[in-house]
Design a protein around this motif. Structure first.
Motif, mmCIF file in Angstrom:
data_model
loop_
_atom_site.group_PDB
_atom_site.id
_atom_site.type_symbol
_atom_site.label_atom_id
_atom_site.label_comp_id
_atom_site.label_asym_id
_atom_site.label_seq_id
_atom_site.Cartn_x
_atom_site.Cartn_y
_atom_site.Cartn_z
ATOM 1 N N SER A 191 9.434 -3.900 -0.389
ATOM 2 C CA SER A 191 8.248 -4.598 -0.913
ATOM 3 C C SER A 191 7.763 -5.659 0.063
ATOM 4 O O SER A 191 6.563 -5.856 0.239
ATOM 5 C CB SER A 191 8.564 -5.302 -2.242
ATOM 6 N N GLU A 192 8.703 -6.365 0.700
ATOM 7 C CA GLU A 192 8.304 -7.433 1.626
ATOM 8 C C GLU A 192 7.704 -6.833 2.905
ATOM 9 O O GLU A 192 6.818 -7.435 3.512
ATOM 10 C CB GLU A 192 9.502 -8.330 1.974
ATOM 11 N N ILE A 193 8.198 -5.662 3.311
ATOM 12 C CA ILE A 193 7.613 -4.992 4.483
ATOM 13 C C ILE A 193 6.189 -4.538 4.148
ATOM 14 O O ILE A 193 5.250 -4.737 4.918
ATOM 15 C CB ILE A 193 8.488 -3.788 4.911
ATOM 16 N N GLY A 256 1.745 -11.129 -2.875
ATOM 17 C CA GLY A 256 2.923 -10.600 -3.574
ATOM 18 C C GLY A 256 3.806 -11.684 -4.159
ATOM 19 O O GLY A 256 4.844 -11.405 -4.755
ATOM 20 N N HIS A 257 3.402 -12.943 -3.953
ATOM 21 C CA HIS A 257 4.220 -14.053 -4.459
ATOM 22 C C HIS A 257 3.431 -14.955 -5.407
ATOM 23 O O HIS A 257 3.738 -16.132 -5.559
ATOM 24 C CB HIS A 257 4.783 -14.859 -3.291
ATOM 25 N N THR A 258 2.386 -14.395 -6.014
ATOM 26 C CA THR A 258 1.579 -15.169 -6.961
ATOM 27 C C THR A 258 2.199 -15.101 -8.354
ATOM 28 O O THR A 258 2.453 -16.125 -8.993
ATOM 29 C CB THR A 258 0.139 -14.590 -7.015
ATOM 30 N N SER A 272 14.854 -8.411 -9.600
ATOM 31 C CA SER A 272 15.188 -9.096 -8.337
ATOM 32 C C SER A 272 13.923 -9.567 -7.630
ATOM 33 O O SER A 272 12.808 -9.131 -7.947
ATOM 34 C CB SER A 272 15.965 -8.154 -7.420
ATOM 35 N N HIS A 273 14.122 -10.420 -6.625
ATOM 36 C CA HIS A 273 12.993 -10.996 -5.893
ATOM 37 C C HIS A 273 12.077 -9.888 -5.340
ATOM 38 O O HIS A 273 10.864 -9.881 -5.589
ATOM 39 C CB HIS A 273 13.507 -11.873 -4.756
ATOM 40 N N GLY A 274 12.675 -8.955 -4.617
ATOM 41 C CA GLY A 274 11.862 -7.914 -3.979
ATOM 42 C C GLY A 274 11.114 -7.054 -4.993
ATOM 43 O O GLY A 274 9.949 -6.693 -4.779
ATOM 44 N N ALA A 276 10.186 -7.970 -7.959
ATOM 45 C CA ALA A 276 9.123 -8.803 -8.535
ATOM 46 C C ALA A 276 7.938 -8.866 -7.566
ATOM 47 O O ALA A 276 6.773 -8.814 -7.979
ATOM 48 C CB ALA A 276 9.657 -10.208 -8.827
ATOM 49 N N VAL A 277 8.238 -8.931 -6.270
ATOM 50 C CA VAL A 277 7.168 -8.938 -5.259
ATOM 51 C C VAL A 277 6.410 -7.601 -5.324
ATOM 52 O O VAL A 277 5.171 -7.563 -5.270
ATOM 53 C CB VAL A 277 7.749 -9.178 -3.841
ATOM 54 N N GLY A 278 7.151 -6.515 -5.478
ATOM 55 C CA GLY A 278 6.517 -5.197 -5.610
ATOM 56 C C GLY A 278 5.568 -5.153 -6.804
ATOM 57 O O GLY A 278 4.424 -4.690 -6.696
HETATM 58 ZN ZN ZN Z 1 9.536 -12.982 -0.854
#
Ligand code: ZN
Ligand code: NAD
Length: 306
Positions: A191-193, A256-258, A272-274, A276-278
């Motif tokens: 997701s971060e990529i 992705g971090h709103t 998880s963080h990733g 949630a970013v997805g």
């Molecule tokens: Zn992040």
């Protein structure tokens, strides 16, 4: 620089930010002195994810035993969002003090983003700041948490609420750790990529789109995977470098971090963080499409991952 008039004494000093993110092959092999050379003659407090310790502890302990000339402690720590808190930081500080870690000594974090964030934060406080080395072991660690200068913990139900901007001395990436990373964690890192590719790098987007299946199947441990990770790291550093201390809050890397911090908090960190970013990327993409800010083809190319 110190300036003075008869009424005031003014200090003007700017800390320069210098660190490297380096790929190292077989970091803990007994014939590889890279890490030992960085540590040199310093006492060393090594915090390691307990899962990573179970998988690689013997090898890492053997390495430290062979190379380290000063006292060290290898300290396994349970890494989950619920203990990414002050109590754990206090434990780290307490154990470091017990070892007699001095101002010229060093902390090392080996693990995913949780361990890296906590060790960096502990190092920023211990004796008012000692150096630390990051050794990531997750995809998010390699391409995101290990790359910038943010450290921190969760506080009073709020994600990463307390922390410090504090760069490591060095970040050493050995991608071999990916072989044991569960597929779910790989997808989380993806997701971060994807975030990076969407906001700044069309070529990266094309590359992961064409190779998505093989990247996951081979845990990013192939030439394309190494290239994807390198591009993501470079893109991230490029974005951060003009705004390390986030004076400008309009950051592209926050795409992705709103909504994601709230998704993480309200799921009591079960998501998880990733991931949630997805979810955040999917929601933001849908909103952009509905507001006619994004065409249908781009919308579909992004949403097919969710
Ligand atoms: Zn992040
Ligand atoms: N400081 C930053 O700029 C930054 C950036 C992104 C994320 N983060 C933070 O990082 C955290 C997320 O990081 P993460 O996704 O790495 O999660 P994580 O640290 O929780 O690691 C994920 C899981 O994988 C396990 N693990 C780690 N390495 C392993 C390996 N090689 N083999 C098998 N299991 C392994 C861990 O024990 C954990 O259970 C969040 O707290 C997030 O806020 C910080």
């Amino acid at each position: 620089m110190v300036l003075q008039t008869s009424e005031k004494v003014a200090v003007k000093e700017s800390d320069s930010i210098e660190y490297e993110v380096i790929r190292v092959h077989k970091l803990f092999d007994l014939d590889n002195s890279t890490l030992a050379d960085y540590i040199a003659d310093r006492k060393c407090f090594v915090v390691i994810s307990d899962k990573v310790y179970n998988l690689y502890g013997e090898k890492i302990a053997g390495y430290l035993e062979k190379y380290l000339r000063c006292q060290y402690v290898l300290f396994p720590l349970e890494d989950n969002e619920n203990n990414k808190n002050f109590e754990t930081i206090q434990n780290i500080l307490y154990e470091a003090k017990k070892l007699g870690l001095g101002r010229k000594d060093i902390m090392i974090g080996i693990g995913g983003g949780i361990i890296l964030d906590m060790v960096g934060f502990a190092a920023s406080m211990y004796r008012r700041r000692i150096n630390y080395i990051r050794i990531p072991t997750t995809l998010i660690g390699y391409i995101d948490a290990g790359v910038g200068i943010k450290t921190g913990i969760n506080f009073d139900g709020a994600k990463n609420f307390i922390g410090a901007f504090y760069p490591p001395e060095i970040c050493l990436n050995d991608y071999a750790f990916l072989q044991t990373l569960p597929i779910d964690e790989l997808k989380s890192g993806f997701s971060e990529i994807l975030k990076m590719a969407i906001v700044v790098d069309r070529h990266l987007f094309d590359l992961v789109e064409t190779n998505y299946k093989i990247l996951l199947e081979e845990q990013f441990r192939n030439e394309i995977g190494y290239k994807v990770m390198h591009m993501s790291i470079y893109d991230m550093v490029q974005q951060l470098s003009t705004n390390f201390h986030e004076k400008d809050l309009m950051r592209l890397v926050d795409f992705g971090h709103t909504f994601s911090p709230f998704i993480e908090e309200y799921s009591a960190y079960r998501i998880s963080h990733g991931h949630a970013v997805g979810l955040d990327i999917a929601i933001s993409t849908e909103i952009a499409f509905l507001m006619k800010l994004l065409d249908k083809e781009s919308h579909d190319r992004i949403l097919k991952y969710f």
